[in-house]
Design a protein around this motif. Structure first.
Motif, mmCIF file in Angstrom:
data_model
loop_
_atom_site.group_PDB
_atom_site.id
_atom_site.type_symbol
_atom_site.label_atom_id
_atom_site.label_comp_id
_atom_site.label_asym_id
_atom_site.label_seq_id
_atom_site.Cartn_x
_atom_site.Cartn_y
_atom_site.Cartn_z
ATOM 1 N N UNK A 1 45.618 -13.283 9.869
ATOM 2 C CA UNK A 1 46.365 -12.876 8.974
ATOM 3 C C UNK A 1 46.145 -13.517 7.695
ATOM 4 N N UNK A 2 46.048 -14.715 7.604
ATOM 5 C CA UNK A 2 45.779 -15.555 6.285
ATOM 6 C C UNK A 2 44.504 -14.898 5.587
ATOM 7 N N UNK A 3 43.542 -14.866 6.309
ATOM 8 C CA UNK A 3 42.300 -14.142 5.591
ATOM 9 C C UNK A 3 42.539 -12.918 5.057
ATOM 10 N N UNK A 4 43.400 -11.895 5.810
ATOM 11 C CA UNK A 4 43.524 -10.771 5.236
ATOM 12 C C UNK A 4 44.540 -10.789 4.245
ATOM 13 N N UNK A 5 45.510 -11.653 3.967
ATOM 14 C CA UNK A 5 46.363 -11.742 2.929
ATOM 15 C C UNK A 5 45.726 -12.304 1.768
ATOM 16 N N UNK A 6 44.755 -13.159 1.940
ATOM 17 C CA UNK A 6 43.747 -13.645 0.846
ATOM 18 C C UNK A 6 43.015 -12.745 0.218
ATOM 19 N N UNK A 7 42.114 -11.741 0.986
ATOM 20 C CA UNK A 7 41.463 -10.748 0.509
ATOM 21 C C UNK A 7 42.282 -9.669 -0.131
ATOM 22 N N UNK B 1 43.582 -5.653 -4.320
ATOM 23 C CA UNK B 1 44.493 -4.786 -3.702
ATOM 24 C C UNK B 1 43.834 -3.477 -3.086
ATOM 25 N N UNK B 2 42.609 -3.185 -3.791
ATOM 26 C CA UNK B 2 41.981 -2.004 -2.936
ATOM 27 C C UNK B 2 40.978 -2.337 -1.783
ATOM 28 N N UNK B 3 41.146 -3.456 -1.376
ATOM 29 C CA UNK B 3 40.325 -3.713 -0.117
ATOM 30 C C UNK B 3 41.101 -2.692 0.956
ATOM 31 N N UNK B 4 39.852 -2.094 1.602
ATOM 32 C CA UNK B 4 40.376 -0.950 2.455
ATOM 33 C C UNK B 4 41.082 -1.565 3.635
ATOM 34 N N UNK B 5 41.807 -0.794 4.260
ATOM 35 C CA UNK B 5 42.713 -1.021 5.552
ATOM 36 C C UNK B 5 41.820 -1.451 6.651
ATOM 37 N N UNK C 1 40.987 -4.922 6.247
ATOM 38 C CA UNK C 1 42.032 -5.986 6.327
ATOM 39 C C UNK C 1 42.247 -6.200 7.828
ATOM 40 N N UNK C 2 41.997 -5.098 8.588
ATOM 41 C CA UNK C 2 42.429 -4.918 10.047
ATOM 42 C C UNK C 2 41.137 -5.597 10.674
ATOM 43 N N UNK C 3 40.045 -5.533 10.083
ATOM 44 C CA UNK C 3 38.914 -6.712 10.774
ATOM 45 C C UNK C 3 39.370 -8.056 10.643
ATOM 46 N N UNK C 4 39.706 -8.301 9.411
ATOM 47 C CA UNK C 4 40.100 -9.697 9.103
ATOM 48 C C UNK C 4 41.249 -10.244 10.134
ATOM 49 N N UNK C 5 42.232 -9.478 10.060
ATOM 50 C CA UNK C 5 43.295 -9.931 11.143
ATOM 51 C C UNK C 5 43.163 -10.045 12.570
ATOM 52 N N UNK C 6 41.902 -9.490 12.969
ATOM 53 C CA UNK C 6 41.363 -9.558 14.386
ATOM 54 C C UNK C 6 40.133 -10.353 14.441
ATOM 55 N N UNK C 7 39.718 -11.212 13.333
ATOM 56 C CA UNK C 7 38.430 -11.925 13.253
ATOM 57 C C UNK C 7 38.507 -13.081 14.296
#
Length: 187
Positions: A63-69, A74-78, A81-87
């Protein structure tokens, strides 16, 4: 258990998406990390350490990595962000291998970095010897200072990579290996 030569000839990384439950229990993990730490270490500096990402900690790290990106762009794709949350939650355990190499009066930083690399190789062998599989990767969080801080690095530390650990969901596949004859020179 496989004899050592057979193990060394056949050990193969398994891609993280092909790893699942179970991961190592507490006793196995302690043994794995203890074996990993049995490496050349000039000066007995232990210029490396481990950060474990599992369970709630793994979810918080992703979640921290997804928030960072998302904060950076802000245009980072969903999907990204989902990939980073599940990293760190796509496998039972991810081990962050941290290099603590730094200036020393007798031990060059390069030797300390090599020691951390040796820990990574021993870590892979120990994981596989315990009946699990792993993949050692770096990717962007290994090289991004802000991500490193979010993931638990302290001043002067850097990631040597992340070792994803689990049970293989399918058999390993072989890949091309180097032609040793092309890599050896007589002096």
């Amino acid at each position: 258990m496989t004899d050592l030569l057979t193990h060394l000839r056949t050990r193969r990384s398994i891609p993280a998406p092909q790893l699942g439950e179970p991961g190592p229990d507490a006793a196995s993990l302690t043994d794995i990390l203890t074996i990993a730490a049995r490496v050349p270490d000039h000066g007995k500096l232990a210029p490396w350490r481990f950060i474990l990402y599992r369970g709630d900690g793994a979810a918080r790290a992703g979640a921290a990595l997804a928030d960072l990106l998302a904060g950076r762009d802000p245009a980072t794709s969903a999907d990204r962000l989902a990939f980073e949350r599940a990293r760190f939650t796509r496998v039972p355990l991810t081990i962050g291998l941290v290099s603590r190499a730094g200036p020393h009066v007798k031990v060059p930083e390069w030797e300390q970095q090599l020691s951390a690399g040796a820990v990574g190789v021993n870590l892979l062998h120990a994981i596989h010897a315990h009946g699990f599989a792993a993949q050692w990767i770096t990717e962007w969080p290994s090289f991004d200072a802000e991500a490193g801080t979010l993931l638990g690095l302290q001043d002067g530390e850097r990631f040597a990579g992340f070792v994803h650990v689990g049970t293989p969901k399918q058999p390993p596949f072989e890949r091309d290996r180097p032609d040793i004859a092309k890599l050896v020179t007589e002096f």
